[in-house]
Design a protein around this motif. Structure first.
Motif, PDB file in Angstrom:
ATOM      1  N   ALA A   1       2.711  13.459  -3.377  1.00 29.92           N
ATOM      2  CA  ALA A   1       1.077  12.731  -3.075  1.00 29.92           C
ATOM      3  C   ALA A   1       0.252  12.092  -3.920  1.00 29.92           C
ATOM      4  O   ALA A   1      -0.826  11.236  -3.292  1.00 29.92           O
ATOM      5  CB  ALA A   1       0.698  14.096  -1.919  1.00 29.92           C
TER       6      ALA A   1
ATOM      7  N   HIS B   1      -1.473   2.109  -7.190  1.00 30.94           N
ATOM      8  CA  HIS B   1      -2.244   0.444  -6.536  1.00 30.94           C
ATOM      9  C   HIS B   1      -1.245  -0.329  -6.656  1.00 30.94           C
ATOM     10  O   HIS B   1      -0.196  -0.750  -7.808  1.00 30.94           O
ATOM     11  CB  HIS B   1      -3.004   0.907  -6.943  1.00 30.94           C
TER      12      HIS B   1
ATOM     13  N   GLU C   1       1.025  -0.727  -0.104  1.00 26.64           N
ATOM     14  CA  GLU C   1       0.259   0.129  -0.132  1.00 26.64           C
ATOM     15  C   GLU C   1       0.570   1.058   0.058  1.00 26.64           C
ATOM     16  O   GLU C   1       1.821   1.386   0.565  1.00 26.64           O
ATOM     17  CB  GLU C   1      -0.782  -0.176   0.825  1.00 26.64           C
ATOM     18  N   ILE C   2       0.942   2.433  -0.815  1.00 30.15           N
ATOM     19  CA  ILE C   2       0.958   3.124  -0.499  1.00 30.15           C
ATOM     20  C   ILE C   2       0.543   4.807   0.475  1.00 30.15           C
ATOM     21  O   ILE C   2      -0.843   4.558   0.484  1.00 30.15           O
ATOM     22  CB  ILE C   2       1.109   3.743  -2.061  1.00 30.15           C
ATOM     23  N   ARG C   3       1.663   4.644   1.719  1.00 33.36           N
ATOM     24  CA  ARG C   3       1.598   5.713   2.085  1.00 33.36           C
ATOM     25  C   ARG C   3       1.917   7.058   2.058  1.00 33.36           C
ATOM     26  O   ARG C   3       2.611   7.537   1.873  1.00 33.36           O
ATOM     27  CB  ARG C   3       2.478   4.450   3.652  1.00 33.36           C
ATOM     28  N   VAL C   4       0.951   8.177   2.702  1.00 35.93           N
ATOM     29  CA  VAL C   4       0.975   9.047   2.435  1.00 35.93           C
ATOM     30  C   VAL C   4       1.716   9.938   4.043  1.00 35.93           C
ATOM     31  O   VAL C   4       1.318   9.279   5.102  1.00 35.93           O
ATOM     32  CB  VAL C   4       0.022   9.938   2.237  1.00 35.93           C
TER      33      VAL C   4
ATOM     34  N   THR D   1       5.700  15.875   1.913  1.00 37.10           N
ATOM     35  CA  THR D   1       5.039  14.853   2.128  1.00 37.10           C
ATOM     36  C   THR D   1       5.618  13.871   1.185  1.00 37.10           C
ATOM     37  O   THR D   1       7.107  13.631   0.612  1.00 37.10           O
ATOM     38  CB  THR D   1       3.618  15.197   0.843  1.00 37.10           C
TER      39      THR D   1
ATOM     40  N   PHE E   1       6.273   3.255   0.376  1.00 43.31           N
ATOM     41  CA  PHE E   1       5.247   1.733  -0.509  1.00 43.31           C
ATOM     42  C   PHE E   1       6.495   0.718  -0.814  1.00 43.31           C
ATOM     43  O   PHE E   1       8.542   0.856  -1.713  1.00 43.31           O
ATOM     44  CB  PHE E   1       4.941   2.268  -1.668  1.00 43.31           C
TER      45      PHE E   1
ATOM     46  N   ILE F   1       6.221   9.855   0.815  1.00 44.20           N
ATOM     47  CA  ILE F   1       4.932   8.868   0.054  1.00 44.20           C
ATOM     48  C   ILE F   1       5.783   7.683   0.043  1.00 44.20           C
ATOM     49  O   ILE F   1       7.202   7.393  -0.344  1.00 44.20           O
ATOM     50  CB  ILE F   1       4.841   9.369  -1.174  1.00 44.20           C
TER      51      ILE F   1
ATOM     52  N   ASN G   1      -0.554   8.345  -5.003  1.00 44.36           N
ATOM     53  CA  ASN G   1      -1.262   7.591  -3.841  1.00 44.36           C
ATOM     54  C   ASN G   1      -2.713   7.181  -4.578  1.00 44.36           C
ATOM     55  O   ASN G   1      -3.481   6.618  -4.402  1.00 44.36           O
ATOM     56  CB  ASN G   1      -1.536   8.255  -2.709  1.00 44.36           C
ATOM     57  N   LYS G   2      -3.362   7.736  -5.363  1.00 44.98           N
ATOM     58  CA  LYS G   2      -4.714   7.969  -6.410  1.00 44.98           C
ATOM     59  C   LYS G   2      -4.384   7.465  -7.504  1.00 44.98           C
ATOM     60  O   LYS G   2      -5.165   6.586  -7.869  1.00 44.98           O
ATOM     61  CB  LYS G   2      -5.437   9.513  -5.738  1.00 44.98           C
TER      62      LYS G   2
END
Length: 173
Positions: free
Chosen positions: A90, A97, A59-62, A69, A73, A71, A93-94
């Motif tokens: 950032a 996946h 999972e990508i963590r912010v 910021t 993973f 990020i 994250n969206k």
């Protein structure tokens, strides 16, 4: 034809270009890049910057820190798992996946034992080549490249946009 007639140049972009002294199609076409980025797959390296295929396996963590910021993973590269970190991205994250096949442009940090990601591109969107970097404040590099290409179609100068030495250095014809 005026610069604001080019597809992709609205009022905001037109104003930014005018502030930068780019006030004609000819001036736009002859705006030189600040640098060039080479996209060519290379082997993973613990020493140099690399462009490698990888798979996102975590999972990508912010994490929002004081002025940055972070990020983080994990990536799988050549059957080995690596912790990875990127800064001020950032949107990752969206956009990405678990399970996504990507190309990582980055460098291995021996002290922290992790990959510092400079750029992450979905494998399906990755194209090897030499790309200009303009760094025009207020206009993304990809948007500016599209505008320049539209301007070239209109202006049609007889010019080589990428110096020959870059083609030779990086093995392109």
């Amino acid at each position: 034809m005026q610069i604001n007639d080019i597809k992709g140049v609205g009022d905001k972009t037109y104003k930014i270009l005018k502030e930068k002294g780019i006030d004609s199609i000819e001036a736009l076409v002859y705006t030189l890049p600040l640098s060039y980025t080479v996209y060519k797959l290379t082997p993973f390296s613990y020493i140099d910057t690399f462009n490698v295929k990888a798979v996102i396996v975590d999972e990508i963590r912010v994490q929002k820190l004081k002025n940055v910021t972070k990020i983080s993973f994990d990536l799988m590269i050549d059957d080995l798992r690596y912790s990875s970190v990127a800064f001020n991205m950032a949107y990752l994250n969206k956009a990405f996946h678990i399970g996504d096949e990507v190309v990582v442009i980055g460098k291995y940090d021996k002290d922290y034992k992790q990959i510092v990601v400079q750029k992450l591109i979905k494998l399906k969107d990755y194209k090897e080549g030499i790309y200009p970097e303009y760094n025009i404040d207020g206009i993304s590099n990809s948007q500016f490249q599209k505008i320049v290409l539209e301007a070239i179609k209109l202006y049609n100068p007889k010019m080589n946009l990428i110096p020959d030495e870059y083609f030779l250095k990086y093995g392109y014809k």
